[in-house]
Write a protein that holds these residues in place. Structure first.
Motif, PDB file in Angstrom:
ATOM      1  N   THR A  88       0.822  -1.217   0.000  1.00 54.30           N
ATOM      2  CA  THR A  88       0.000   0.000   0.000  1.00 54.30           C
ATOM      3  C   THR A  88       0.851   1.260   0.000  1.00 54.30           C
ATOM      4  N   LYS A  89       2.106   1.121   0.412  1.00 58.76           N
ATOM      5  CA  LYS A  89       3.041   2.252   0.363  1.00 58.76           C
ATOM      6  C   LYS A  89       4.368   1.749  -0.215  1.00 58.76           C
ATOM      7  N   ILE A  90       4.997   2.603  -1.041  1.00 59.63           N
ATOM      8  CA  ILE A  90       6.234   2.210  -1.700  1.00 59.63           C
ATOM      9  C   ILE A  90       7.273   3.328  -1.574  1.00 59.63           C
ATOM     10  N   PHE A  91       8.490   2.925  -1.201  1.00 62.92           N
ATOM     11  CA  PHE A  91       9.644   3.816  -1.164  1.00 62.92           C
ATOM     12  C   PHE A  91      10.640   3.338  -2.215  1.00 62.92           C
ATOM     13  N   VAL A  92      11.417   4.271  -2.757  1.00 65.01           N
ATOM     14  CA  VAL A  92      12.440   3.895  -3.727  1.00 65.01           C
ATOM     15  C   VAL A  92      13.798   4.377  -3.239  1.00 65.01           C
ATOM     16  N   THR A 100      19.576   7.855  -9.767  1.00 65.75           N
ATOM     17  CA  THR A 100      18.967   8.513 -10.930  1.00 65.75           C
ATOM     18  C   THR A 100      17.655   7.832 -11.283  1.00 65.75           C
ATOM     19  N   LEU A 101      17.679   6.507 -11.295  1.00 72.10           N
ATOM     20  CA  LEU A 101      16.465   5.744 -11.610  1.00 72.10           C
ATOM     21  C   LEU A 101      15.398   5.927 -10.537  1.00 72.10           C
ATOM     22  N   ALA A 102      15.811   6.006  -9.273  1.00 71.46           N
ATOM     23  CA  ALA A 102      14.854   6.241  -8.190  1.00 71.46           C
ATOM     24  C   ALA A 102      14.192   7.603  -8.355  1.00 71.46           C
ATOM     25  N   LEU A 103      14.967   8.606  -8.726  1.00 74.90           N
ATOM     26  CA  LEU A 103      14.412   9.945  -8.964  1.00 74.90           C
ATOM     27  C   LEU A 103      13.473   9.934 -10.166  1.00 74.90           C
ATOM     28  N   TYR A 109       5.680   8.715 -10.587  1.00 77.64           N
ATOM     29  CA  TYR A 109       4.602   8.157  -9.777  1.00 77.64           C
ATOM     30  C   TYR A 109       4.352   9.024  -8.545  1.00 77.64           C
ATOM     31  N   GLU A 110       3.231   9.722  -8.548  1.00 80.94           N
ATOM     32  CA  GLU A 110       2.920  10.656  -7.459  1.00 80.94           C
ATOM     33  C   GLU A 110       2.618   9.954  -6.151  1.00 80.94           C
ATOM     34  N   ARG A 180       9.333  17.799 -10.802  1.00 79.32           N
ATOM     35  CA  ARG A 180       8.071  17.059 -10.645  1.00 79.32           C
ATOM     36  C   ARG A 180       8.033  16.258  -9.345  1.00 79.32           C
ATOM     37  N   ILE A 181       9.161  16.206  -8.655  1.00 80.48           N
ATOM     38  CA  ILE A 181       9.234  15.399  -7.434  1.00 80.48           C
ATOM     39  C   ILE A 181       8.737  16.200  -6.242  1.00 80.48           C
ATOM     40  N   HIS A 182       7.685  15.680  -5.591  1.00 78.77           N
ATOM     41  CA  HIS A 182       7.081  16.355  -4.439  1.00 78.77           C
ATOM     42  C   HIS A 182       7.109  15.492  -3.182  1.00 78.77           C
ATOM     43  N   CYS A 183       7.421  14.206  -3.319  1.00 79.83           N
ATOM     44  CA  CYS A 183       7.408  13.315  -2.155  1.00 79.83           C
ATOM     45  C   CYS A 183       8.606  13.606  -1.257  1.00 79.83           C
ATOM     46  N   PRO A 184       8.555  13.180  -0.011  1.00 79.89           N
ATOM     47  CA  PRO A 184       9.717  13.334   0.878  1.00 79.89           C
ATOM     48  C   PRO A 184      10.965  12.710   0.263  1.00 79.89           C
TER      49      PRO A 184
END
Length: 249
Positions: A88-92, A100-103, A109-110, A180-184
């Motif tokens: 239900t929750k995903i971290f990269v 680079t790929l994680a970013l 994916y919002e 475009r990255i807004h997540c922590p």
């Protein structure tokens, strides 16, 4: 060596745990051997973890030469979808080009809960210099930039020049997506790095639009910090990050 004969220690890693998933990506010319300590630490805490072998990696430099940066993106996309089916929750998480790929994923994916990167690569001027000054098919190895005595990274002993071109394309494309990255986001940057200039991390920190962001300087590690003297600190701080933002509303 046959295409399917993967180097021992380079295989993809899967751990099925709870509904919090963590995707971990190794770097350019590297393997999952460089990420195994943090993967195992996450799994020990009960998380569902996947660390894919990026296409063309962990076999031969000639095999890597056949792959493109789109293939590397596909490798992490497939791992992300595997987690989506279970979590239900995903971290990269990613090291170097894995960062680079994680970013790239975090920009796409919002619903990603957080991104953690170690010495992420966005701009490496030395790579451009190589392309400008060599007609060779391969150059010297770039792996095992590690300060800790007696530790070696499982990585290729040669670097395909064609793959460097693909890395530059990936970095450029991801650079344009940072806003475009807004997540922590949690960024680990070695103060002495002989592969990726530490300024990369500073620029990422300044460019992402995350409300919650932190830049941690690693004082006792070189580029492959996940195998270096600051490994335990990376594990501890990243686990704290996962706990904090997996519980966030």
């Amino acid at each position: 060596m046959a295409e399917n004969q993967i180097l021992d220690g380079a295989q993809s890693i899967y751990f099925k745990g709870n509904e919090v998933g963590i995707l971990v990506s190794h770097g350019f010319t590297g393997t999952n051997q460089s990420m195994k300590p943090i993967v195992e630490a996450y799994a020990k805490e009960g998380y569902t973890v996947v660390s894919p072998r990026l296409k063309g990696h962990g076999v031969t430099p000639e095999e890597m030469e056949k792959s493109t940066y789109k293939d590397w993106i596909d490798s992490v996309e497939e791992a992300y979808k595997w987690l989506e089916e279970r979590c239900t929750k995903i971290f990269v998480v990613g090291l170097s080009m894995g960062g680079t790929l994680a970013l790239h994923l975090a920009a796409k994916y919002e619903d990603i809960s957080g991104v953690m990167v170690v010495n992420p690569a966005i701009n490496i001027p030395a790579m451009d210099n190589i392309l400008d000054n060599t007609d060779d098919r391969f150059i010297a190895a770039i792996g095992s930039d590690i300060k800790k005595d007696g530790v070696e990274e499982l990585a290729y002993d040669r670097t395909p020049v064609k793959s460097i071109r693909n890395l530059i394309s990936l970095m450029s494309e991801t650079h344009d997506q940072l806003s475009r990255i807004h997540c922590p986001i949690l960024i680990f940057a070695s103060e002495e790095d002989h592969i990726v200039p530490p300024e990369n991390s500073e620029m990422i920190f300044e460019t992402v639009l995350s409300e919650h962001k932190e830049l941690i300087h690693l004082e006792n590690s070189y580029h492959v910090a996940t195998l270096d003297n600051d490994r335990d600190s990376i594990i501890e701080r990243s686990l704290e990050f996962v706990v904090m933002y997996s519980n966030a509303k």
